[in-house]
Every structure is written in C-alpha cells, then in structure tokens.
Design a protein around this motif. Structure first.
Motif, PDB file in Angstrom:
ATOM      1  N   ASP A  46      49.019  52.096  42.086  1.00 13.06           N
ATOM      2  CA  ASP A  46      50.156  52.940  42.366  1.00 13.06           C
ATOM      3  C   ASP A  46      50.251  53.503  43.689  1.00 13.06           C
ATOM      4  N   LYS A  47      51.332  53.868  44.259  1.00 17.04           N
ATOM      5  CA  LYS A  47      51.498  54.715  45.415  1.00 17.04           C
ATOM      6  C   LYS A  47      51.690  56.097  44.749  1.00 17.04           C
ATOM      7  N   GLN A  48      50.892  56.980  45.134  1.00 16.57           N
ATOM      8  CA  GLN A  48      50.941  58.077  44.340  1.00 16.57           C
ATOM      9  C   GLN A  48      49.763  59.338  45.120  1.00 16.57           C
ATOM     10  N   MET A  49      50.041  60.532  44.713  1.00 14.08           N
ATOM     11  CA  MET A  49      48.928  61.510  45.225  1.00 14.08           C
ATOM     12  C   MET A  49      48.567  61.288  46.839  1.00 14.08           C
ATOM     13  N   GLY A  50      49.506  60.769  47.443  1.00 16.66           N
ATOM     14  CA  GLY A  50      49.262  60.609  48.883  1.00 16.66           C
ATOM     15  C   GLY A  50      48.482  59.177  49.138  1.00 16.66           C
ATOM     16  N   TYR A  51      48.125  58.257  48.115  1.00 17.13           N
ATOM     17  CA  TYR A  51      47.461  57.203  48.400  1.00 17.13           C
ATOM     18  C   TYR A  51      48.431  56.118  48.349  1.00 17.13           C
ATOM     19  N   GLN A  52      48.146  54.960  49.170  1.00 18.31           N
ATOM     20  CA  GLN A  52      49.123  53.632  49.422  1.00 18.31           C
ATOM     21  C   GLN A  52      48.727  52.878  48.099  1.00 18.31           C
ATOM     22  N   CYS A  53      49.894  51.840  48.091  1.00 18.47           N
ATOM     23  CA  CYS A  53      49.590  50.829  46.885  1.00 18.47           C
ATOM     24  C   CYS A  53      48.858  49.804  47.573  1.00 18.47           C
ATOM     25  N   PHE A  54      47.749  49.444  46.795  1.00 20.67           N
ATOM     26  CA  PHE A  54      46.830  48.284  47.173  1.00 20.67           C
ATOM     27  C   PHE A  54      46.757  47.224  46.112  1.00 20.67           C
ATOM     28  N   VAL A  55      46.463  45.973  46.596  1.00 19.22           N
ATOM     29  CA  VAL A  55      46.212  44.889  45.554  1.00 19.22           C
ATOM     30  C   VAL A  55      44.634  44.524  45.828  1.00 19.22           C
ATOM     31  N   SER A  56      43.717  44.663  44.976  1.00 20.44           N
ATOM     32  CA  SER A  56      42.267  44.524  45.480  1.00 20.44           C
ATOM     33  C   SER A  56      41.751  43.147  44.461  1.00 20.44           C
ATOM     34  N   PHE A  57      41.059  42.307  45.219  1.00 19.01           N
ATOM     35  CA  PHE A  57      40.641  41.235  44.656  1.00 19.01           C
ATOM     36  C   PHE A  57      38.967  41.145  44.810  1.00 19.01           C
ATOM     37  N   PHE A  58      38.287  41.094  43.431  1.00 21.57           N
ATOM     38  CA  PHE A  58      36.805  40.827  43.240  1.00 21.57           C
ATOM     39  C   PHE A  58      36.426  39.430  42.829  1.00 21.57           C
ATOM     40  N   ASP A  59      35.223  39.066  43.254  1.00 26.04           N
ATOM     41  CA  ASP A  59      34.800  37.643  42.878  1.00 26.04           C
ATOM     42  C   ASP A  59      33.683  38.149  41.826  1.00 26.04           C
ATOM     43  N   LEU A  60      33.789  37.949  40.475  1.00 26.43           N
ATOM     44  CA  LEU A  60      32.747  38.645  39.452  1.00 26.43           C
ATOM     45  C   LEU A  60      31.633  37.623  39.614  1.00 26.43           C
ATOM     46  N   ARG A  61      31.636  36.587  40.413  1.00 24.09           N
ATOM     47  CA  ARG A  61      30.061  35.749  40.717  1.00 24.09           C
ATOM     48  C   ARG A  61      29.289  36.594  41.524  1.00 24.09           C
ATOM     49  N   ASP A  62      29.781  37.632  42.259  1.00 27.89           N
ATOM     50  CA  ASP A  62      29.127  38.456  43.150  1.00 27.89           C
ATOM     51  C   ASP A  62      28.787  39.714  42.838  1.00 27.89           C
ATOM     52  N   PRO A  63      27.833  40.147  42.007  1.00 29.29           N
ATOM     53  CA  PRO A  63      27.674  41.293  41.547  1.00 29.29           C
ATOM     54  C   PRO A  63      27.544  42.585  42.540  1.00 29.29           C
ATOM     55  N   SER A  64      27.651  42.427  43.865  1.00 32.71           N
ATOM     56  CA  SER A  64      27.261  43.459  44.677  1.00 32.71           C
ATOM     57  C   SER A  64      28.831  43.912  44.925  1.00 32.71           C
ATOM     58  N   GLN A  65      29.774  42.995  44.642  1.00 27.35           N
ATOM     59  CA  GLN A  65      30.960  43.668  45.062  1.00 27.35           C
ATOM     60  C   GLN A  65      31.434  44.557  43.925  1.00 27.35           C
ATOM     61  N   ILE A  66      31.021  44.312  42.414  1.00 25.86           N
ATOM     62  CA  ILE A  66      31.251  45.342  41.509  1.00 25.86           C
ATOM     63  C   ILE A  66      30.486  46.620  41.547  1.00 25.86           C
ATOM     64  N   ASP A  67      28.984  46.522  41.963  1.00 26.27           N
ATOM     65  CA  ASP A  67      28.200  47.596  42.150  1.00 26.27           C
ATOM     66  C   ASP A  67      28.787  48.487  43.192  1.00 26.27           C
ATOM     67  N   ASN A  68      29.249  47.888  44.140  1.00 29.16           N
ATOM     68  CA  ASN A  68      29.477  48.841  45.309  1.00 29.16           C
ATOM     69  C   ASN A  68      30.936  49.084  45.398  1.00 29.16           C
ATOM     70  N   ASN A  69      31.565  48.638  44.534  1.00 24.21           N
ATOM     71  CA  ASN A  69      33.282  48.754  44.377  1.00 24.21           C
ATOM     72  C   ASN A  69      33.762  48.332  45.603  1.00 24.21           C
ATOM     73  N   GLU A  70      33.308  47.360  46.173  1.00 23.69           N
ATOM     74  CA  GLU A  70      33.862  46.654  47.372  1.00 23.69           C
ATOM     75  C   GLU A  70      34.419  45.303  47.097  1.00 23.69           C
ATOM     76  N   PRO A  71      35.866  45.490  47.204  1.00 30.28           N
ATOM     77  CA  PRO A  71      36.511  44.098  46.997  1.00 30.28           C
ATOM     78  C   PRO A  71      36.329  43.065  48.120  1.00 30.28           C
ATOM     79  N   TYR A  72      36.498  41.975  47.904  1.00 28.23           N
ATOM     80  CA  TYR A  72      36.252  41.097  49.001  1.00 28.23           C
ATOM     81  C   TYR A  72      37.719  40.923  49.809  1.00 28.23           C
ATOM     82  N   MET A  73      38.895  41.681  49.212  1.00 33.51           N
ATOM     83  CA  MET A  73      39.857  41.558  49.995  1.00 33.51           C
ATOM     84  C   MET A  73      40.674  42.907  49.603  1.00 33.51           C
ATOM     85  N   LYS A  74      41.438  43.468  50.241  1.00 31.80           N
ATOM     86  CA  LYS A  74      42.320  44.627  49.650  1.00 31.80           C
ATOM     87  C   LYS A  74      43.546  44.551  50.644  1.00 31.80           C
ATOM     88  N   ILE A  75      44.687  44.409  49.858  1.00 29.92           N
ATOM     89  CA  ILE A  75      46.130  44.100  50.644  1.00 29.92           C
ATOM     90  C   ILE A  75      46.854  45.356  50.607  1.00 29.92           C
TER      91      ILE A  75
END
Length: 296
Positions: free
Chosen positions: A84-113
C-alpha cells in the motif's frame, strides 16, 4: 482472532489447521497449483510463505507498508505482492523467484515496480505467468510485464476503485468488481472490455463459473454505512448474472452484512461467500440450477 489464517474442509466445515504468525489483518491469501505452499499478505507489513500441509512458516518478507495483494505464478516458482501507499511509502509490486534462496534471505526481489499514480487494490497473474493484471484505486487496469516491469496495456473502464479481479478457468478472461456499482468482463491478453454487470451498490467481489456462462457478484454498501440499513432491504445478497446476456437471473440471501468475497468451487457445483458479518457460507446448487435454460 486478528491475523490468523485457517484452512477448512469445505465439505463439512471442519477446521484442519492454522497458520500462526501474522499480527495484523490478512488482506490476501493464495495457494500454488499443487497446494504445497500458501502465500499470505498482511497489514503487519509482511508477506509470508507457508508449508500448506504442516503450517510451518518457510519465509518472511518484510515490507514498509501493508501487503494488499499476493499471488503465485502458474508454475508456483515466482511470487508477486503489492504494498500500500501509506506512511510516506510508495506503492510497489515486488517479484521474487523462490528457486533462488538468496532473494528470500536478503529480502531482495529480482524486480520491484513503483506505482506512482493510484495504489494497487487487486492483482492477479495473467496467462502463462508473463504478466500481472492489476486494478487500481482510481479504476485503472494495468498489465505489467513480469520480465521487464513495463506497463504493457493500460485501460480505464471503471470510474472508481477496483476491489477484486478473478480469472476464468482457462485464464482467457477475467472479471473485475468495482466501487462504481459494476462488475466487468475483460480479455486477459488485450484488456479489451467485453461485458458489464450493473447493480445499485458497490461490488466487492465477482467470480466466473468454471463450467457455465455465469458470474456471481457480492457486495453491499461501505461497512460504515451498514448500520443505517435494514437487512430486509436485501442489499447483501449474492447476485447471479448471465455472462453473455448481462442479465441477472438469481439472488441468494444469507449474509447480514456486505459480502467481501465470492468464489466458485473448481467443479462449479457450489460457491462460497465471505461477509462482513464474520461468516463464510458455502452454497451447493440445487438440481434446477443445472437444468436452467436461459431464454434470450
């Protein structure tokens, strides 16, 4: 109980188990195609991945604002969620590939729109997992590429917020439910508008039958207006429309408040509705429903 996700037997209403962890309202739930994993998004600023069978939490993705929508792609390998767009933060869509554990561990989506205009209020994966279809607070529909993040198609057929999007069984079409008192049918690939189902109250949810040309709508007024309405007026019925003729052919009473969500059983023989009154109702269609011939 706030923030608790339960799984139930639809046949007899028996509770099978609980997914414990969220500390705020849960806005969205999705299971992957073989029901191994469950994804939930919550107002506690997190999206969580669970083992469906054991209820064990497999991943915790923290966000800056509430998670409004979430979903697995068709293969179950890629997840998306929007915040959601709230508390001064933008609305984002995040994409994670579950086959890459590092994305989950580092909370780093491969794409954020980022969604600069109006926030996303509903979203589903499009056919073949190539894009997501998102409905916005202002009534717009966008198709975002799951590879590049660019907006592939943009249409605005609704005048107010889109509350719900549900795909047809073969994913070629989808139905939207909007605060502008209509539900509309669109082509999934082109976002071409095909049909409109009109009511006199906000539509919170709409679903397409898997084996008939039927659509069910659920809604009612805004929750804050409910106390001023007699339940006898019948604003809280589920309403059935013919997909092609856009005509209403049936209503089902039962809820004492607005319906927030509707869904057909995959076999098309029953449907369920969840209401502001705290109940989920499962309705099995009687034999007349299956023999019913719509006269044009």
């Amino acid at each position: 109980m706030l923030g608790i996700v339960n799984v139930w037997y639809s046949v007899n209403g028996e509770r099978l188990g609980t997914y414990m962890g969220h500390t705020g309202a849960v806005w969205c739930v999705d299971a992957d195609w073989d029901t191994k994993h469950v994804l939930t998004g919550s107002a506690d600023n997190s999206c969580r991945l669970w083992d469906c069978e054991t209820g064990k939490q497999l991943a915790l993705l923290k966000t800056n604002s509430a998670v409004r929508t979430c979903g697995f792609d068709f293969g179950g390998n890629i997840i998306m969620f929007s915040t959601d767009k709230q508390m001064g933060y933008q609305c984002f869509v995040s994409f994670f590939d579950l086959r890459d554990p590092s994305q989950i561990d580092n909370n780093e989506p491969y794409m954020k729109i980022p969604c600069n205009d109006s926030k996303i209020t509903s979203a589903v994966w499009g056919p073949l997992g190539e894009c997501i279809i998102a409905g916005h607070e202002g009534g717009e529909l966008n198709q975002y590429s799951a590879k590049s993040g660019e907006v592939l198609v943009n249409v605005k057929e609704h005048s107010r917020q889109i509350n719900d999007i549900q795909l047809s069984r073969d994913m070629t079409m989808f139905v939207t439910a909007s605060k502008d008192n209509t539900a509309k049918l669109f082509d999934s690939t082109t976002l071409e508008h095909q049909k409109t189902f009109r009511t006199e109250r906000p539509v919170n949810s709409a679903a397409l039958s898997p084996n008939y040309d039927h659509v069910v709508l659920g809604g009612g007024q805004e929750a804050m207006d409910v106390t001023t309405t007699s339940t006898r007026i019948g604003k809280f019925e589920a309403r059935f429309f013919h997909l092609a003729f856009e005509e209403e052919f049936g209503r089902v009473k039962g809820h004492f408040g607005p319906i927030n969500s509707v869904a057909f059983h995959p076999d098309g023989k029953s449907y369920s509705s969840g209401g502001e009154d705290g109940y989920v109702r499962i309705h099995y269609f009687d034999p007349q429903y299956f023999e019913f011939e719509f006269e044009a």
